[in-house]
Design a protein around this motif. Structure first.
Motif, PDB file in Angstrom:
ATOM      1  N   ILE A   1     -19.910 -35.429  57.425  1.00 32.60           N
ATOM      2  CA  ILE A   1     -19.941 -34.631  56.119  1.00 32.60           C
ATOM      3  C   ILE A   1     -21.402 -35.452  55.510  1.00 32.60           C
ATOM      4  CG2 ILE A   1     -18.626 -34.811  53.823  1.00 32.60           C
ATOM      5  CD1 ILE A   1     -16.392 -35.736  55.199  1.00 32.60           C
ATOM      6  N   ILE A   2     -21.919 -34.346  54.829  1.00 33.88           N
ATOM      7  CA  ILE A   2     -23.285 -34.567  54.418  1.00 33.88           C
ATOM      8  C   ILE A   2     -23.340 -33.905  52.995  1.00 33.88           C
ATOM      9  CG2 ILE A   2     -24.526 -35.194  56.443  1.00 33.88           C
ATOM     10  CD1 ILE A   2     -25.961 -32.256  56.114  1.00 33.88           C
ATOM     11  N   ALA A   3     -24.072 -34.385  51.978  1.00 38.81           N
ATOM     12  CA  ALA A   3     -24.285 -33.765  50.901  1.00 38.81           C
ATOM     13  C   ALA A   3     -24.969 -32.509  51.026  1.00 38.81           C
ATOM     14  CB  ALA A   3     -25.538 -34.786  49.732  1.00 38.81           C
ATOM     15  N   ALA A   4     -24.647 -31.473  50.124  1.00 41.15           N
ATOM     16  CA  ALA A   4     -25.002 -30.212  50.289  1.00 41.15           C
ATOM     17  C   ALA A   4     -26.448 -29.995  49.793  1.00 41.15           C
ATOM     18  CB  ALA A   4     -23.785 -29.105  49.567  1.00 41.15           C
TER      19      ALA A   4
ATOM     20  N   PRO B   1     -26.463 -24.382  41.202  1.00 42.65           N
ATOM     21  CA  PRO B   1     -26.537 -25.435  40.217  1.00 42.65           C
ATOM     22  C   PRO B   1     -25.635 -26.525  40.203  1.00 42.65           C
ATOM     23  CG  PRO B   1     -26.132 -23.077  39.014  1.00 42.65           C
ATOM     24  CD  PRO B   1     -26.115 -22.973  40.519  1.00 42.65           C
ATOM     25  N   ARG B   2     -24.143 -26.252  40.912  1.00 41.82           N
ATOM     26  CA  ARG B   2     -23.548 -27.487  41.199  1.00 41.82           C
ATOM     27  C   ARG B   2     -24.099 -28.645  42.100  1.00 41.82           C
ATOM     28  NH1 ARG B   2     -17.589 -24.560  41.443  1.00 41.82           N
ATOM     29  NH2 ARG B   2     -17.698 -23.314  39.124  1.00 41.82           N
ATOM     30  N   MET B   3     -24.972 -28.070  43.192  1.00 44.02           N
ATOM     31  CA  MET B   3     -25.569 -29.076  43.942  1.00 44.02           C
ATOM     32  C   MET B   3     -26.490 -30.107  43.163  1.00 44.02           C
ATOM     33  SD  MET B   3     -26.525 -26.386  47.292  1.00 44.02           S
ATOM     34  CE  MET B   3     -25.106 -25.226  47.621  1.00 44.02           C
ATOM     35  N   GLY B   4     -26.384 -31.307  43.446  1.00 40.01           N
ATOM     36  CA  GLY B   4     -26.970 -32.095  43.050  1.00 40.01           C
ATOM     37  C   GLY B   4     -26.446 -32.769  41.737  1.00 40.01           C
ATOM     38  N   ILE B   5     -25.770 -32.157  40.749  1.00 43.57           N
ATOM     39  CA  ILE B   5     -25.258 -32.686  39.602  1.00 43.57           C
ATOM     40  C   ILE B   5     -23.762 -33.044  39.639  1.00 43.57           C
ATOM     41  CG2 ILE B   5     -27.137 -31.471  38.195  1.00 43.57           C
ATOM     42  CD1 ILE B   5     -24.850 -29.757  37.278  1.00 43.57           C
ATOM     43  N   ASN B   6     -23.203 -32.351  40.858  1.00 43.88           N
ATOM     44  CA  ASN B   6     -21.687 -32.901  41.085  1.00 43.88           C
ATOM     45  C   ASN B   6     -21.592 -33.137  42.508  1.00 43.88           C
ATOM     46  OD1 ASN B   6     -20.175 -32.225  38.419  1.00 43.88           O
ATOM     47  ND2 ASN B   6     -21.559 -30.391  38.665  1.00 43.88           N
TER      48      ASN B   6
ATOM     49  N   SER C   1     -16.657 -28.873  47.136  1.00 44.73           N
ATOM     50  CA  SER C   1     -17.415 -29.010  46.002  1.00 44.73           C
ATOM     51  C   SER C   1     -16.292 -29.418  44.886  1.00 44.73           C
ATOM     52  CB  SER C   1     -17.790 -27.662  45.683  1.00 44.73           C
ATOM     53  OG  SER C   1     -16.837 -26.665  45.176  1.00 44.73           O
ATOM     54  N   ALA C   2     -16.883 -30.238  44.085  1.00 47.05           N
ATOM     55  CA  ALA C   2     -16.343 -30.905  42.888  1.00 47.05           C
ATOM     56  C   ALA C   2     -17.116 -31.113  41.787  1.00 47.05           C
ATOM     57  CB  ALA C   2     -15.612 -32.311  43.424  1.00 47.05           C
ATOM     58  N   GLU C   3     -16.601 -31.328  40.608  1.00 45.10           N
ATOM     59  CA  GLU C   3     -17.271 -31.544  39.425  1.00 45.10           C
ATOM     60  C   GLU C   3     -16.641 -32.615  38.756  1.00 45.10           C
ATOM     61  OE1 GLU C   3     -16.145 -27.969  36.663  1.00 45.10           O
ATOM     62  OE2 GLU C   3     -16.523 -27.446  38.707  1.00 45.10           O
ATOM     63  N   TYR C   4     -17.202 -33.257  37.614  1.00 43.82           N
ATOM     64  CA  TYR C   4     -16.575 -34.244  36.731  1.00 43.82           C
ATOM     65  C   TYR C   4     -16.175 -33.496  35.546  1.00 43.82           C
ATOM     66  CZ  TYR C   4     -19.547 -37.654  39.491  1.00 43.82           C
ATOM     67  OH  TYR C   4     -20.227 -38.575  40.344  1.00 43.82           O
TER      68      TYR C   4
ATOM     69  N   GLY D   1     -21.257 -31.478  34.685  1.00 44.05           N
ATOM     70  CA  GLY D   1     -22.351 -32.326  34.990  1.00 44.05           C
ATOM     71  C   GLY D   1     -22.294 -33.621  34.690  1.00 44.05           C
ATOM     72  N   LYS D   2     -21.589 -34.144  33.887  1.00 43.77           N
ATOM     73  CA  LYS D   2     -21.535 -35.540  33.179  1.00 43.77           C
ATOM     74  C   LYS D   2     -20.653 -36.258  34.063  1.00 43.77           C
ATOM     75  CE  LYS D   2     -21.757 -33.894  28.288  1.00 43.77           C
ATOM     76  NZ  LYS D   2     -21.106 -33.722  27.051  1.00 43.77           N
ATOM     77  N   ASN D   3     -21.104 -37.389  34.351  1.00 42.01           N
ATOM     78  CA  ASN D   3     -20.267 -38.504  34.800  1.00 42.01           C
ATOM     79  C   ASN D   3     -18.976 -38.538  34.195  1.00 42.01           C
ATOM     80  OD1 ASN D   3     -22.343 -38.218  37.063  1.00 42.01           O
ATOM     81  ND2 ASN D   3     -22.373 -40.422  37.226  1.00 42.01           N
TER      82      ASN D   3
END
Length: 171
Positions: free
Chosen positions: A3-6, A35-40, A58-61, A80-82
């Motif tokens: 598993i690696i970061a997209a 746009p989701r890559m890198g911020i989530n 894929s996931a998001e805060y 994109g906010k933690n």
């Protein structure tokens, strides 16, 4: 399977997985994923033998458990906010990798990655009521039903099915 970061360079492979796993009515668009890559949190599963992308998660805060279906509708824009909560927006594994326990393994390993993110205390997901195998994996991993969104998922030929919102506390 690793598993690696997209990364944006994975987008064609991610879109191949998306088209292979979901009917057109519920497929996300490239313009939503990029746009989701890198911020989530967004990861790909790499088959170490072939170096092929076998799936993704894929996931998001999010700030709170969604109260309405519109908060997590297809193609929505993540903040994109933690925060203390992660919404797992999509999990997909190519059909040729299913039926061997690999889906469950990748799910559990992905949730473990999410649990190690700073400050994250709970996970939330939405599953189609028709996806019995996926729902079984989520329940066996400790997710519990929070609410049901009637007629959430569009299907072929104009049919609709409910979305089951599930949550799991990490503590």
């Amino acid at each position: 399977m690793k598993i690696i970061a997209a990364e944006q360079s994975h987008i064609e492979d991610i879109m191949h997985v998306e088209r292979s796993c979901f009917i057109p009515e519920i497929q996300e668009e490239r313009e939503v994923f990029l746009p989701r890559m890198g911020i989530n949190p967004f990861y790909v599963f790499i088959d170490e033998t072939s170096e092929k992308v076998a799936g993704y998660i894929s996931a998001e805060y999010i700030e709170k458990i969604p109260e309405s279906a519109s908060e997590i509708a297809l193609n929505h824009k993540p903040s994109g906010k933690n925060s203390e909560m992660i919404y797992i927006s999509s999990f997909a594994l190519l059909p040729e990798y299913r039926g061997t326990g690999l889906g469950k393994e990748m799910w559990n390993r992905s949730c473990d990655l999410f649990s190690k993110l700073p400050g994250v205390k709970s996970l939330v997901l939405l599953v189609n009521e028709e996806w019995k195998g996926a729902a079984h994996i989520y329940k066996s991993a400790g997710f519990e039903t929070v609410r049901v969104f009637e007629d959430f998922f569009p299907g072929r030929y104009g049919t609709k099915s409910s979305g089951i919102l599930m949550s799991k506390s990490l503590f």
